[in-house]
Design an enzyme around this catalytic site. Structure first.
Site, PDB file in Angstrom:
ATOM      1  N   TYR A 171       0.825  -1.207   0.000  1.00 19.78           N
ATOM      2  CA  TYR A 171       0.000   0.000   0.000  1.00 19.78           C
ATOM      3  C   TYR A 171       0.862   1.260   0.000  1.00 19.78           C
ATOM      4  O   TYR A 171       0.609   2.213  -0.753  1.00 19.78           O
ATOM      5  CB  TYR A 171      -0.914  -0.036   1.222  1.00 19.78           C
ATOM      6  N   LYS A 175       0.898   4.070  -2.959  1.00 19.11           N
ATOM      7  CA  LYS A 175       0.524   5.455  -2.675  1.00 19.11           C
ATOM      8  C   LYS A 175       1.668   6.420  -2.954  1.00 19.11           C
ATOM      9  O   LYS A 175       1.436   7.579  -3.337  1.00 19.11           O
ATOM     10  CB  LYS A 175       0.051   5.575  -1.228  1.00 19.11           C
TER      11      LYS A 175
END
Length: 303
Positions: A171, A175
């Site tokens: 993640y 991002k």
């Protein structure tokens, strides 16, 4: 429902719940016509039993606004193209794209399966790239045809992308990639009238209410709910409106009543000897530079 976005056509991905739902409702409240995209999947990205996009469309209609649901997979070329087509075919144009869709598959790196890495990269990073590419192609064609374009893109990063987050290597990497994509898209699409910015929100959603349960808990009766997703949406609406003219390539943190402009990587202390270093010399120089540099902010979850 006249307001800041009167007459604009806005796409919000992942808009069935959480931040996306809050954004869709906020845009509609400011007069926008909204394409509500959501696959209706669970936290792990697998299909769920209900259709939340249609529910959000019904909420907007009940308030007197206009919206249409889109259930396509925006991490595929066909799904992203159909998303843009849904806006243009239904409302005649596209003005703003809010890339928001995402899910989690958290693991420590030594336990992180390749499939979990690929799945999170796919929905977050590819799921930003493909809708952005399809929308950008439409806006470029409009500009080349001599029709004025005042388009806006709002990408969704995270504090995990800015600082990293323990147990979220996939993640965090995705991002962080969105931040790089934002910077490049802002430069490439600027000549066609497109502004591209990113937010790093902190709010209570399905992705955060379990991982950060104590931090995300709602307050007692009458208290300000700092983690309500609706707190983030006003900034997103402004970035998606004509009113944000001239703002592009920037990253904002948004949490509760706080908005912060993030300043990103900037050169710090530097040494240049004008010739090649030996390893020992390079190490000595690096140690002196580190002593003069600011310490990095801690990774989320660091002990």
């Amino acid at each position: 429902m006249a307001g800041l976005c009167e007459g604009r056509v806005v796409i919000v991905t992942g808009a069935g719940r959480g931040l996306g739902r809050a954004h869709a409702l906020a845009f509609a409240a400011e007069g926008a016509k909204v394409v509500v995209n959501d696959l209706g999947v669970g936290l792990d990205g697998l299909p769920g039993p209900d259709g939340p996009a249609a529910q959000v469309v019904a909420e907007i209609a009940a308030l007197g606004g206009q919206a249409v649901a889109h259930g396509g997979d925006i991490a595929t070329s066909g799904g992203a193209a159909s998303l843009v087509a849904a806006a243009v075919d239904t409302f005649g144009r596209l003005d703003t794209l809010v890339n928001n869709a995402g899910f989690l598959r958290d693991r420590m790196l030594v336990n992180l399966d390749e499939d979990d890495w690929d799945a999170v990269m796919r929905v977050h990073l590819k799921g930003h790239f493909l809708p952005l590419r399809s929308a950008a192609a439409w806006w470029r064609a409009e500009a080349k045809a001599g029709r004025p374009v005042a388009a806006r893109v709002v990408n969704t990063s995270s504090g995990a992308g800015l600082l990293g987050s323990v147990g979220q290597g996939n993640y965090s990497a995705a991002k962080a990639g969105i931040l790089g994509l934002t910077a490049v898209a802002a430069q490439e699409m600027g000549p066609y009238g497109v502004q591209v910015n990113a937010i790093a929100p902190a709010a209570r959603t399905r992705m955060t209410e379990r991982t950060f349960a104590e931090t995300m808990a709602a307050p007692g009766a009458g208290g300000f709910d700092a983690m309500a997703p609706e707190n983030v949406s006003p900034l997103v609406v402004w970035l998606g409106a004509d009113a944000s003219a001239g703002v592009t390539g920037r990253v904002f943190e948004a949490e509760g009543g706080r908005i912060t402009v993030m300043e990103g990587w900037r050169p710090g202390p530097t040494a240049d000897r004008g010739a090649r270093w030996t390893p020992a010399e390079a190490g000595e120089a690096a140690a002196k530079l580190l002593a003069a540099a600011q310490a990095p902010l801690p990774v989320y979850g660091a002990r």
